[in-house]
Design a protein around this motif. Structure first.
Motif, PDB file in Angstrom:
ATOM      1  N   GLY A 110     -29.971  -1.876 -10.424  1.00 37.05           N
ATOM      2  CA  GLY A 110     -30.605  -2.034  -9.116  1.00 37.05           C
ATOM      3  C   GLY A 110     -29.660  -2.216  -7.953  1.00 37.05           C
ATOM      4  N   SER A 111     -28.345  -2.161  -8.185  1.00 35.15           N
ATOM      5  CA  SER A 111     -27.401  -2.386  -7.083  1.00 35.15           C
ATOM      6  C   SER A 111     -27.011  -1.105  -6.359  1.00 35.15           C
ATOM      7  N   ASP A 112     -27.472   0.050  -6.803  1.00 34.17           N
ATOM      8  CA  ASP A 112     -27.201   1.321  -6.140  1.00 34.17           C
ATOM      9  C   ASP A 112     -27.811   1.294  -4.741  1.00 34.17           C
ATOM     10  N   SER A 113     -27.031   1.656  -3.732  1.00 39.66           N
ATOM     11  CA  SER A 113     -27.498   1.588  -2.340  1.00 39.66           C
ATOM     12  C   SER A 113     -28.702   2.489  -2.094  1.00 39.66           C
ATOM     13  N   ARG A 114     -28.873   3.530  -2.913  1.00 45.84           N
ATOM     14  CA  ARG A 114     -30.011   4.429  -2.723  1.00 45.84           C
ATOM     15  C   ARG A 114     -31.348   3.772  -3.064  1.00 45.84           C
ATOM     16  N   LEU A 115     -31.288   2.649  -3.771  1.00 44.98           N
ATOM     17  CA  LEU A 115     -32.522   1.959  -4.173  1.00 44.98           C
ATOM     18  C   LEU A 115     -32.989   0.943  -3.137  1.00 44.98           C
TER      19      LEU A 115
END
Length: 482
Positions: A110-115
């Motif tokens: 969940g740390s991906d900036s796209r999320l």
């Protein structure tokens, strides 16, 4: 203000400024370094604070998460762990992660900036992890794993038209769920895995290049046709039997003394796997032309990502003529992964066009919305369409009338090439059994498969590509086109 007091005041102000600069540097320039440091416990606490996203096969998760009583609130779980470990890799609270679990770690936790969205920034909550949809076909994967059984080896199945990896099996395998947590049992499982002499942690399909043996004769045949050494697979070659390696007294013979290898055509030489024909062919072509052809199929590429980085398959440089001759039969210092040999078969089946192998279909967010989709990507033109069609015809002869008969499938057109590669000094080790193949159903559907059996319980005299590896390829091809 007197002079001593002024000096003290200036010194204190400088200390405060230095402290502010230090804090700013730590929180700015060094923030990423600390947040990415695997020894920072906050990284793992944040990663496992919520259930991870999943890795999918055929739209169904082969991973999961379960609640714990510890500081790390969730740990990874796996469905059919040994079956899919070569695909997923592992995610462990203690020992880190690898393969897809590592490459897409930010998306899964969940740390991906796209999320992220503005609301998440205000609440300071991490978004739900996204999912990784693979190209793996569950039926093909299961068929390959079952067929390899207790053997040590690997198999790769590709869709020649797209490059999608439909199956990637490596045996013996391991269960990544056994050391996903942080307890004493997890630590013991890791220790047992690390100390296992069979090395189940190695992804043999991607990461273990071995001598390809006679399967490499397909590359030499392609080079001969592409460079005009012979005009067709049915033209007689200039090949003595036996063949004395250039500038030596070393005599190279064929496995079967009765095989019609003297001046055999390429078709017959592939059918009977004539060492003498392809050794001389490689020597006549020269190492530069053979290497150029091998590299068009993917050899000598150390940066092949599926997205997991594949081991480098090697066609060597700096050989003399005798060594070049031996390289023509997949020996000397030739090495190849099962993925590489599947690429050779795939390009031949696909009319000479080689697609880049890929194992991931798309990435989605926690709600199933697509973030990124992977389109087929052409690797290059390995051979002309005419050469591909000539080699297809010859490979089908190998299956229908030659050493690859164990790969026949009713209702499908199957082409293949067997290989038994020497292992160790004077071939003292157990030989490697290879089989590369493709199958077509007449409706536009096709699959290319490469199988390598490194070790089995078969008697040495019974070790052959046709006997051990071809049945595995048959099972995977049948599952893909059933």
């Amino acid at each position: 203000m007197n002079k001593p007091l002024r000096r003290v005041s200036v010194f204190c102000i400088l200390l405060i400024l230095a402290l502010l600069a230090w804090v700013t540097w730590l929180q700015g320039a060094k923030a990423a370094t600390f947040s990415d440091d695997p020894h920072n416990p906050r990284v793992s606490i944040a990663k496992y604070a919520n259930p991870l996203g999943n890795i999918l096969v055929g739209g169904q998760p082969v991973t999961g998460s379960t609640a714990t009583d510890g500081t790390l609130k969730y740990q990874r779980t796996y469905k059919n762990g040994p079956l899919y470990a070569p695909v997923t890799g592992f995610s462990s609270q203690i020992f880190g992660s690898n393969q897809l679990e590592s490459l897409y770690g930010d998306l899964l936790d969940g740390s991906d900036s796209r999320l992220q969205n503005p609301g998440d920034a205000l609440t300071r909550q991490r978004p739900k992890g996204g999912d990784v949809a693979t190209t793996i076909d569950a039926k093909v994967q299961q068929a390959g794993y079952k067929a390899l059984g207790g053997k040590s080896g690997a198999a790769v199945a590709l869709d020649p038209a797209t490059g999608k990896i439909l199956g990637m099996v490596s045996t013996p395998s391991y269960d990544p769920g056994k050391f996903a947590g942080s307890g004493s049992g997890d630590q013991k499982a890791w220790k047992d895995l690390s100390g296992n002499k069979a090395h189940p942690e190695i992804n043999r399909a991607l990461r273990q290049p071995l001598p390809p043996g006679s399967t490499f004769k397909l590359v030499v045949a392609a080079a001969a046709l592409e460079n005009g050494l012979y005009s067709s697979v049915d033209e007689a070659t200039d090949s003595p039997d036996p063949y004395t390696l250039p500038n030596t007294r070393t005599v190279l013979k064929n496995e079967s003394a009765s095989a019609p290898c003297k001046n055999a055509t390429i078709r017959t030489a592939l059918q009977y796997s004539c060492n003498t024909v392809f050794a001389k062919m490689a020597a006549d072509l020269g190492q530069d032309k053979v290497r150029a052809q091998a590299e068009k199929f993917g050899f000598n590429n150390g940066k092949l990502d599926t997205p997991v980085r594949a081991g480098k398959s090697l066609y060597p440089q700096g050989m003399d003529k005798p060594q070049t001759a031996l390289s023509g039969i997949g020996q000397f210092d030739d090495t190849a992964t099962p993925l590489q040999m599947a690429m050779v078969s795939s390009a031949i089946a696909n009319g000479g066009d080689l697609q880049t192998p890929q194992m991931v279909d798309k990435l989605t967010d926690g709600g199933g919305n697509t973030l990124q989709e992977y389109e087929p990507k052409k690797y290059g033109k390995a051979v002309s369409r005419r050469t591909a069609e000539q080699l297809q015809s010859s490979m089908e002869t190998v299956v229908n009338e030659g050493t690859g008969s164990n790969a026949k499938i009713d209702g499908l057109t199957v082409g293949g090439k067997t290989g038994t590669a020497q292992h160790g000094v004077n071939n003292e080790g157990t030989p490697y059994a290879w089989f590369v193949s493709y199958a077509k159903d007449g409706k536009g559907h096709q699959v290319a498969v490469a199988v390598m059996v490194e070790d089995s319980d078969a008697a040495r005299s019974e070790i052959s590509g046709g006997g051990l590896a071809a049945p595995v390829a048959k099972a995977m091809m049948k599952a893909a086109l059933s």
